[in-house]
Design a protein around this motif. Structure first.
Motif, PDB file in Angstrom:
ATOM      1  N   ARG A 124       0.836  -1.461   0.001  1.00  0.00           N
ATOM      2  CA  ARG A 124      -0.045   0.109  -0.042  1.00  0.00           C
ATOM      3  C   ARG A 124       0.767   1.370   0.206  1.00  0.00           C
ATOM      4  O   ARG A 124       0.562   2.298  -0.851  1.00  0.00           O
ATOM      5  CB  ARG A 124      -1.101  -0.076   1.119  1.00  0.00           C
ATOM      6  N   PHE A 125       2.053   1.316   0.984  1.00  0.00           N
ATOM      7  CA  PHE A 125       3.019   2.402   0.718  1.00  0.00           C
ATOM      8  C   PHE A 125       3.404   2.636  -0.569  1.00  0.00           C
ATOM      9  O   PHE A 125       3.436   3.637  -1.069  1.00  0.00           O
ATOM     10  CB  PHE A 125       4.158   2.116   1.602  1.00  0.00           C
ATOM     11  N   GLU A 126       4.016   1.436  -1.252  1.00  0.00           N
ATOM     12  CA  GLU A 126       4.620   1.513  -2.280  1.00  0.00           C
ATOM     13  C   GLU A 126       3.510   2.061  -3.443  1.00  0.00           C
ATOM     14  O   GLU A 126       4.184   2.766  -4.557  1.00  0.00           O
ATOM     15  CB  GLU A 126       5.330   0.201  -2.962  1.00  0.00           C
ATOM     16  N   ALA A 127       2.482   1.688  -3.441  1.00  0.00           N
ATOM     17  CA  ALA A 127       1.103   2.018  -4.303  1.00  0.00           C
ATOM     18  C   ALA A 127       0.973   3.658  -4.359  1.00  0.00           C
ATOM     19  O   ALA A 127       0.509   4.300  -5.319  1.00  0.00           O
ATOM     20  CB  ALA A 127       0.088   1.173  -4.383  1.00  0.00           C
TER      21      ALA A 127
ATOM     22  N   LEU B  57       5.423   1.783 -14.682  1.00  0.00           N
ATOM     23  CA  LEU B  57       6.253   0.816 -14.480  1.00  0.00           C
ATOM     24  C   LEU B  57       7.730   1.416 -14.864  1.00  0.00           C
ATOM     25  O   LEU B  57       8.003   2.447 -15.595  1.00  0.00           O
ATOM     26  CB  LEU B  57       6.087  -0.219 -15.728  1.00  0.00           C
ATOM     27  N   THR B  58       8.827   0.952 -14.184  1.00  0.00           N
ATOM     28  CA  THR B  58      10.194   1.305 -14.259  1.00  0.00           C
ATOM     29  C   THR B  58      10.856   0.803 -15.761  1.00  0.00           C
ATOM     30  O   THR B  58      10.260  -0.230 -15.853  1.00  0.00           O
ATOM     31  CB  THR B  58      10.924   0.869 -13.093  1.00  0.00           C
ATOM     32  N   MET B  59      11.784   1.276 -16.197  1.00  0.00           N
ATOM     33  CA  MET B  59      12.671   0.718 -17.019  1.00  0.00           C
ATOM     34  C   MET B  59      12.918  -0.935 -16.968  1.00  0.00           C
ATOM     35  O   MET B  59      12.744  -1.516 -17.942  1.00  0.00           O
ATOM     36  CB  MET B  59      13.601   1.559 -17.429  1.00  0.00           C
TER      37      MET B  59
ATOM     38  N   LYS C 213       0.931  -3.512 -10.807  1.00  0.00           N
ATOM     39  CA  LYS C 213       0.879  -2.039 -11.175  1.00  0.00           C
ATOM     40  C   LYS C 213       0.005  -1.817 -12.350  1.00  0.00           C
ATOM     41  O   LYS C 213      -0.694  -0.765 -12.691  1.00  0.00           O
ATOM     42  CB  LYS C 213       2.269  -1.857 -11.548  1.00  0.00           C
ATOM     43  N   ARG C 214       0.231  -2.803 -13.352  1.00  0.00           N
ATOM     44  CA  ARG C 214      -0.708  -2.776 -14.713  1.00  0.00           C
ATOM     45  C   ARG C 214      -2.200  -2.753 -14.425  1.00  0.00           C
ATOM     46  O   ARG C 214      -2.902  -1.554 -14.543  1.00  0.00           O
ATOM     47  CB  ARG C 214      -0.454  -3.519 -15.652  1.00  0.00           C
ATOM     48  N   ALA C 215      -2.779  -3.372 -13.458  1.00  0.00           N
ATOM     49  CA  ALA C 215      -4.095  -3.487 -13.123  1.00  0.00           C
ATOM     50  C   ALA C 215      -4.733  -2.435 -12.309  1.00  0.00           C
ATOM     51  O   ALA C 215      -5.557  -1.918 -12.349  1.00  0.00           O
ATOM     52  CB  ALA C 215      -4.314  -4.836 -12.472  1.00  0.00           C
TER      53      ALA C 215
ATOM     54  N   ALA D 267       6.647  -8.228  -4.028  1.00  0.00           N
ATOM     55  CA  ALA D 267       7.406  -7.848  -5.313  1.00  0.00           C
ATOM     56  C   ALA D 267       8.376  -6.718  -4.888  1.00  0.00           C
ATOM     57  O   ALA D 267       9.697  -6.724  -5.670  1.00  0.00           O
ATOM     58  CB  ALA D 267       6.617  -7.481  -6.237  1.00  0.00           C
ATOM     59  N   ARG D 268       8.082  -5.753  -4.310  1.00  0.00           N
ATOM     60  CA  ARG D 268       8.949  -4.594  -3.963  1.00  0.00           C
ATOM     61  C   ARG D 268       9.937  -4.990  -3.007  1.00  0.00           C
ATOM     62  O   ARG D 268      10.934  -4.462  -3.165  1.00  0.00           O
ATOM     63  CB  ARG D 268       8.068  -3.434  -3.632  1.00  0.00           C
TER      64      ARG D 268
END
Length: 131
Positions: free
Chosen positions: A28-31, A120-122, A113-115, A83-84
């Motif tokens: 949740r923090f990363e999002a 997205l990062t490189m 992330k897509r959903a 994942a993070r």
């Protein structure tokens, strides 16, 4: 085997009982760092510091165990947090060529992330080039 044994013992987990909740908070923090209300310092002390050595000493085993922890994650935030965490724990050559269980988690994070319409990062966009 004791007199009152209930079958074979399960192997002890390397993770505490509340790891799914901690991974969810991290996800949740990363999002949404500003809007999540999550104390990043608390999460760092629960997720990064205790596991750096384990992840580097036995990456396949560590990330396999982490993947099993989030296998039944319904909302996706714990999986995204895992994942993070993979990204934070991978170092050096492992980041260029991640172990298969780590790559599985990162790919699940990319799908999250897509959903959720997150950028997205490189490195994440280049995942199709990884084995």
């Amino acid at each position: 085997m004791g007199l009152f044994s209930r079958g074979p013992k399960r192997a002890a987990s390397r993770f505490p009982h509340d790891i799914v909740r901690t991974l969810e908070l991290f996800g949740r923090f990363e999002a949404n760092p500003q809007g999540s209300g999550v104390d990043y310092d608390e999460v760092v002390h629960k997720l990064f510091i205790p596991y750096v050595e384990q992840a580097n000493a036995d990456p396949d085993g560590f990330f396999t165990d982490l993947r099993a922890v989030v296998a039944n994650d319904a909302g996706g935030y714990a999986t995204f947090g895992a994942a993070r965490l993979v990204w934070e724990l991978l170092t050096g050559d492992m980041k260029k060529n991640p172990p298969a269980p780590a790559l599985t988690l990162v790919k699940a994070g990319v799908e999250f992330k897509r959903a959720h319409g997150l950028g997205l990062t490189m490195w994440e966009m280049d995942l199709d080039l990884l084995p």
